[in-house]
Design a protein around this motif. Structure first.
Motif, PDB file in Angstrom:
ATOM      1  N   ASN A  82      -2.668  16.296  -1.548  1.00  0.00           N
ATOM      2  CA  ASN A  82      -1.926  15.061  -1.782  1.00  0.00           C
ATOM      3  C   ASN A  82      -2.472  14.225  -2.920  1.00  0.00           C
ATOM      4  OD1 ASN A  82      -0.303  15.452   0.686  1.00  0.00           O
ATOM      5  ND2 ASN A  82      -2.288  15.183   1.683  1.00  0.00           N
ATOM      6  N   GLU A  83      -3.772  14.275  -3.147  1.00  0.00           N
ATOM      7  CA  GLU A  83      -4.387  13.363  -4.103  1.00  0.00           C
ATOM      8  C   GLU A  83      -4.420  13.924  -5.524  1.00  0.00           C
ATOM      9  OE1 GLU A  83      -4.776  10.491  -2.722  1.00  0.00           O
ATOM     10  OE2 GLU A  83      -4.313  11.427  -0.790  1.00  0.00           O
ATOM     11  N   HIS A  84      -4.259  15.243  -5.679  1.00  0.00           N
ATOM     12  CA  HIS A  84      -4.349  15.826  -7.024  1.00  0.00           C
ATOM     13  C   HIS A  84      -3.195  15.380  -7.921  1.00  0.00           C
ATOM     14  CE1 HIS A  84      -1.266  18.724  -5.643  1.00  0.00           C
ATOM     15  NE2 HIS A  84      -1.012  18.888  -6.935  1.00  0.00           N
ATOM     16  N   VAL A  85      -2.118  14.860  -7.323  1.00  0.00           N
ATOM     17  CA  VAL A  85      -0.905  14.582  -8.097  1.00  0.00           C
ATOM     18  C   VAL A  85      -1.107  13.491  -9.147  1.00  0.00           C
ATOM     19  CG1 VAL A  85       0.618  15.378  -6.262  1.00  0.00           C
ATOM     20  CG2 VAL A  85      -0.026  12.958  -6.355  1.00  0.00           C
ATOM     21  N   THR A 101      -8.232   5.981  -1.887  1.00  0.00           N
ATOM     22  CA  THR A 101      -9.190   6.101  -2.983  1.00  0.00           C
ATOM     23  C   THR A 101      -8.619   6.659  -4.279  1.00  0.00           C
ATOM     24  OG1 THR A 101      -9.881   8.321  -2.298  1.00  0.00           O
ATOM     25  CG2 THR A 101     -11.089   6.448  -1.359  1.00  0.00           C
ATOM     26  N   MET A 102      -7.552   7.455  -4.227  1.00  0.00           N
ATOM     27  CA  MET A 102      -7.076   8.112  -5.448  1.00  0.00           C
ATOM     28  C   MET A 102      -5.602   7.832  -5.677  1.00  0.00           C
ATOM     29  SD  MET A 102      -9.241  11.685  -5.310  1.00  0.00           S
ATOM     30  CE  MET A 102      -8.842  12.045  -7.014  1.00  0.00           C
ATOM     31  N   ARG A 103      -4.743   8.343  -4.819  1.00  0.00           N
ATOM     32  CA  ARG A 103      -3.311   8.118  -4.965  1.00  0.00           C
ATOM     33  C   ARG A 103      -2.975   6.638  -4.791  1.00  0.00           C
ATOM     34  NH1 ARG A 103       0.654  10.024  -0.725  1.00  0.00           N
ATOM     35  NH2 ARG A 103      -1.310  10.562   0.283  1.00  0.00           N
ATOM     36  N   TYR A 104      -3.745   5.953  -3.950  1.00  0.00           N
ATOM     37  CA  TYR A 104      -3.579   4.517  -3.726  1.00  0.00           C
ATOM     38  C   TYR A 104      -4.894   3.803  -4.049  1.00  0.00           C
ATOM     39  CZ  TYR A 104       0.013   6.284  -0.412  1.00  0.00           C
ATOM     40  OH  TYR A 104       1.051   6.943   0.206  1.00  0.00           O
ATOM     41  N   HIS A 105      -4.814   2.684  -4.731  1.00  0.00           N
ATOM     42  CA  HIS A 105      -5.979   1.818  -4.895  1.00  0.00           C
ATOM     43  C   HIS A 105      -6.178   1.025  -3.603  1.00  0.00           C
ATOM     44  CE1 HIS A 105      -8.492  -1.488  -6.360  1.00  0.00           C
ATOM     45  NE2 HIS A 105      -8.767  -0.733  -7.427  1.00  0.00           N
TER      46      HIS A 105
END
Length: 329
Positions: A110-113, A76-80
């Motif tokens: 992991n996703e905040h990056v 959802t965030m780091r990967y579409h």
């Protein structure tokens, strides 16, 4: 029959070591292998975070028998989700159909990056549901255009697909998430041996029954085998004391410094009360037992400490698997 797997912990080993561990785990007799998909380790003492999908591609090529899975990927965030559909399909082709795409709503660590902030849990669940819909549509090989609440997809198509759609497991943690994802997922993923998760899944309209209906319930548990119990306790406390926080805390902390601060008062005895530490294989079996008693069909072990994995796989994993299979029946 309960299946037992091995976890390739990207937080505690580099990519070449993970590949060597994967081959050794297959040779010693594990049924499947899962990998974490992290940008950060939980604690700086773990010291690693290679890209899980590159590692899995190498593992798919180097192994022949074991099933493979992400445990889990956040789409959802780091990967579409359109990119997740493409790389999952490619990986499953390389693995000759042995790969399952494990999905979850993610952790801030992991996703905040990517700098998009960290949504509330209800929003993350909504994003995950929309992402699963997109991925499943792309798994058909059709041209997909999607204009949703959280994602846009513009004329996307996955060109290289396995003969059968890649199965999807979704991480759930309670009744609400089970009822939401059981009708759309192929398999359940969870980290707590709660029989209510299995019962709710099987009672949900549209869900494949776990066991008899072909759905699997895949759990995970850390262990810290070592010939010396004291050394095992020290290692577990040094590298896995974050485990004491629980999902509600672990999902929201953004950095290794945050986890260090949150766990500064966790004692070694607190960790060893949760994680079996030392050479006693029967004690490890007793800690794993609640999973199959709860109805989990697949249980992945995490050997704590990257430096200990080679010795564990060489000397203890085989006898441990024999004991686990005998106990599980």
């Amino acid at each position: 029959m309960t299946r037992f797997g091995y976890t390739l912990m990207t937080e505690q080993s580099g990519p070449k070591d993970l590949l060597r561990h994967a081959v050794a785990a297959e040779e010693v007799g594990f049924d499947f292998e899962v990998t974490s998909d992290h940008y950060f380790p939980w604690l700086s003492a773990q010291g690693h975070a290679p890209y899980a999908w590159t590692v899995l591609g190498a593992v798919a090529h180097a192994t022949e028998r074991v099933d493979l899975a992400t445990y889990v990927t956040c789409p959802t965030m780091r990967y579409h989700p359109a990119v997740v559909a493409q790389k999952a399909s490619t990986l499953n082709l390389l693995a000759d159909g042995r790969f399952m795409l494990g999905l979850g709503s993610g952790e801030n660590l992991n996703e905040h990056v990517v700098g998009d902030g960290w949504p509330a849990v209800d929003v993350r669940q909504d994003m995950l549901a929309e992402a699963v819909e997109i991925i499943q549509r792309l798994f058909t090989g059709e041209l997909v255009t999607h204009d949703g609440t959280y994602f846009r997809v513009d004329s996307a198509r996955v060109w290289d697909l396995p003969d059968e759609p890649t199965p999807i497991g979704v991480a759930v943690s309670g009744e609400k998430s089970v009822e939401r994802f059981a009708p759309v997922a192929d398999h359940l993923v969870a980290v707590e041996p709660e029989p209510e998760l299995i019962e709710t899944w099987n009672a949900t309209d549209g869900a494949r029954t776990i066991g008899a209906g072909g759905a699997r319930a895949i759990g995970q548990i850390p262990i810290c085998w070592d010939p010396q119990e004291e050394r095992a306790v020290r290692r577990a406390h040094d590298q896995f004391r974050w485990f004491a926080g629980g999902w509600a805390v672990n999902a929201d902390l953004p950095t290794t410094a945050g986890f260090a601060a949150a766990t500064q008062f966790v004692r070694p005895e607190d960790v060893s009360a949760q994680i079996p530490c030392g050479p006693d294989l029967d004690a490890i079996v007793d800690k794993v037992r609640p999973y199959w008693e709860a109805g989990f069909t697949d249980i992945a072990l995490v050997q704590v400490g990257g430096d200990s994995v080679d010795e564990f796989l060489r000397t203890a994993a085989g006898p441990l698997l024999e004991k686990l299979r005998a106990a599980a029946g």
